[in-house]
Enzyme design. Sequence first.
Site, PDB file in Angstrom:
ATOM      1  N   SER A   1       0.785  -1.352  -0.505  1.00 34.16           N
ATOM      2  CA  SER A   1      -0.229  -0.253   0.151  1.00 34.16           C
ATOM      3  C   SER A   1       0.801   0.981  -0.129  1.00 34.16           C
ATOM      4  O   SER A   1      -0.024   2.486  -0.432  1.00 34.16           O
ATOM      5  CB  SER A   1      -1.099   0.061   1.415  1.00 34.16           C
ATOM      6  OG  SER A   1      -0.318  -0.312   2.094  1.00 34.16           O
TER       7      SER A   1
ATOM      8  N   ARG B   1      -7.333   9.503  -9.872  1.00 35.25           N
ATOM      9  CA  ARG B   1      -7.807   9.174  -8.361  1.00 35.25           C
ATOM     10  C   ARG B   1      -6.949   9.814  -7.110  1.00 35.25           C
ATOM     11  O   ARG B   1      -5.558   9.018  -7.483  1.00 35.25           O
ATOM     12  CB  ARG B   1      -8.172   7.769  -7.510  1.00 35.25           C
ATOM     13  CG  ARG B   1      -9.078   7.897  -6.442  1.00 35.25           C
ATOM     14  CD  ARG B   1      -8.269   7.064  -5.470  1.00 35.25           C
ATOM     15  NE  ARG B   1      -9.005   7.577  -4.063  1.00 35.25           N
ATOM     16  CZ  ARG B   1      -8.652   7.340  -2.747  1.00 35.25           C
ATOM     17  NH1 ARG B   1      -7.049   6.892  -2.877  1.00 35.25           N
ATOM     18  NH2 ARG B   1      -9.118   7.058  -1.995  1.00 35.25           N
TER      19      ARG B   1
ATOM     20  N   THR C   1      -5.985   7.628   8.033  1.00 36.13           N
ATOM     21  CA  THR C   1      -5.747   6.339   7.038  1.00 36.13           C
ATOM     22  C   THR C   1      -7.048   6.216   6.778  1.00 36.13           C
ATOM     23  O   THR C   1      -7.998   6.198   7.472  1.00 36.13           O
ATOM     24  CB  THR C   1      -4.558   5.358   7.380  1.00 36.13           C
ATOM     25  OG1 THR C   1      -4.685   4.440   6.881  1.00 36.13           O
ATOM     26  CG2 THR C   1      -5.405   4.683   9.008  1.00 36.13           C
ATOM     27  N   GLY C   2      -7.084   5.196   5.844  1.00 35.08           N
ATOM     28  CA  GLY C   2      -8.262   4.782   4.975  1.00 35.08           C
ATOM     29  C   GLY C   2      -9.133   5.025   3.973  1.00 35.08           C
ATOM     30  O   GLY C   2      -7.703   5.559   3.201  1.00 35.08           O
TER      31      GLY C   2
ATOM     32  N   THR D   1      -2.980   3.590   3.992  1.00 39.49           N
ATOM     33  CA  THR D   1      -1.645   4.775   4.011  1.00 39.49           C
ATOM     34  C   THR D   1      -0.472   4.588   4.984  1.00 39.49           C
ATOM     35  O   THR D   1      -0.546   4.148   6.537  1.00 39.49           O
ATOM     36  CB  THR D   1      -2.291   5.626   4.106  1.00 39.49           C
ATOM     37  OG1 THR D   1      -3.355   6.414   2.872  1.00 39.49           O
ATOM     38  CG2 THR D   1      -1.541   7.100   4.101  1.00 39.49           C
TER      39      THR D   1
ATOM     40  N   GLY E   1      -9.650   7.819   2.201  1.00 36.93           N
ATOM     41  CA  GLY E   1      -9.329   8.365   1.541  1.00 36.93           C
ATOM     42  C   GLY E   1     -10.848   9.736   1.683  1.00 36.93           C
ATOM     43  O   GLY E   1     -11.123  10.388   1.795  1.00 36.93           O
TER      44      GLY E   1
ATOM     45  N   THR F   1       1.504   7.048   0.255  1.00 41.63           N
ATOM     46  CA  THR F   1       0.844   6.145  -0.109  1.00 41.63           C
ATOM     47  C   THR F   1       0.378   5.367  -1.497  1.00 41.63           C
ATOM     48  O   THR F   1       0.994   6.604  -2.223  1.00 41.63           O
ATOM     49  CB  THR F   1      -0.770   6.046   0.487  1.00 41.63           C
ATOM     50  OG1 THR F   1      -1.624   4.915   0.505  1.00 41.63           O
ATOM     51  CG2 THR F   1      -1.078   7.429  -0.546  1.00 41.63           C
TER      52      THR F   1
ATOM     53  N   GLY G   1      -6.719  10.585  -2.984  1.00 40.66           N
ATOM     54  CA  GLY G   1      -7.607  10.506  -1.610  1.00 40.66           C
ATOM     55  C   GLY G   1      -7.055  11.272  -0.540  1.00 40.66           C
ATOM     56  O   GLY G   1      -6.740  12.437  -1.300  1.00 40.66           O
ATOM     57  N   ASP G   2      -7.248  11.023   0.707  1.00 42.56           N
ATOM     58  CA  ASP G   2      -6.749  12.480   1.215  1.00 42.56           C
ATOM     59  C   ASP G   2      -5.479  12.491   1.780  1.00 42.56           C
ATOM     60  O   ASP G   2      -4.802  13.826   1.705  1.00 42.56           O
ATOM     61  CB  ASP G   2      -7.373  11.786   2.824  1.00 42.56           C
ATOM     62  CG  ASP G   2      -6.799  10.512   3.228  1.00 42.56           C
ATOM     63  OD1 ASP G   2      -7.012   9.735   2.935  1.00 42.56           O
ATOM     64  OD2 ASP G   2      -6.141  10.711   4.383  1.00 42.56           O
TER      65      ASP G   2
END
Length: 338
Positions: free
Chosen positions: A92, A222, A245-246, A194, A248, A212, A224-225
């Site tokens: 990841s 794409r 984490t998770g 992440t 995003g 990440t 994410g956060d």
Amino acid sequence: MKRRNFIKNAALTSAGLVIGNSLTSCNNSESKEENNETIVSTDEEKLPLVIATWHVKNATARAMEILQSGGTSLDAVEQGCMVEEADIKNSSVGKGGLPDRDGNVTLDACIMDKHGNCGSVIYLQSITHAVSVARKVMEDTPHVMLAGEGAKQFAISQGFKEEDLLTETSKKAWEDWKIKSEYKPIINIENHDTIGMLAIDKNGDIAGACTTSGLAYKMQGRVGDSPIIGSGLFIDNDIGGCVATGLGEEVVKTVGSFLVVELMRQGKSPQEACEEAISRIVNKPNSNYKDFQVGYIAVNKKGETGSYSIHQWFSMTKFQDGINEQIQSDFYYEAENS
């Protein structure tokens, strides 16, 4: 009575009780008599400190090595994250990360220092150490974020070497996924995600970093956060720091890490702030929180820590007082609100 309520009630009569991962007992002042004088120890004696999402003891060990040798918190979080970026067994982050649905490994990362300076790279390809490129963006450009081909060309101009990030293991996993042609976020995919890291150095200064390869088999482009300052990471050296984490998309919608730090500014402990930030996600109208995971870790200026997630199996690694340990969270939203 819910488990959390029972523990909170018990805490009223037990001043030393530890709740969740806040580990506040590590931050209580201690006093002793010496030469007829009372000497009070301070929180600074518990520094330096490193925490990170998930089970990454090699990364926190590297970060602590930097801190113990007198390095800054910024150096520590960069070097710590680089350990995971170079680990091809970590699917990841960095080299060996799972690709998007077109087979491209694309990396996101950000870093933030004690002054509030920050740097970020988005959709970076062919460069393993995205966190180091993010630091270069912060220190050597007038910008905060560089994306895609521009980020890659900047990295090359700074001496970073191109390499193929798609390992045979990740390629095989991608090919197997293509046969199924089904995509949905998976809670705690491979119990990892992440890598976010926070550190406080011997001077009491805080820094943080995130890195990440993003959601496995995501749509091309794409983001994410993780590279978004205020969502995946936020630092305020007067207050504390947070990383997420998770999934995003859900963190971005609540500007999660900034929210946690602001809640700490208002007087909440790191544990309380993480719990409130998770509550904001799951209590949004039409929230489908049962289908995704988000977790936060946080630290305040005193060196108190907290972590909280929607579902179980979330953990953080903490290195303090010579102890480098994985801390599995006993508290998570789903269990306390079922």
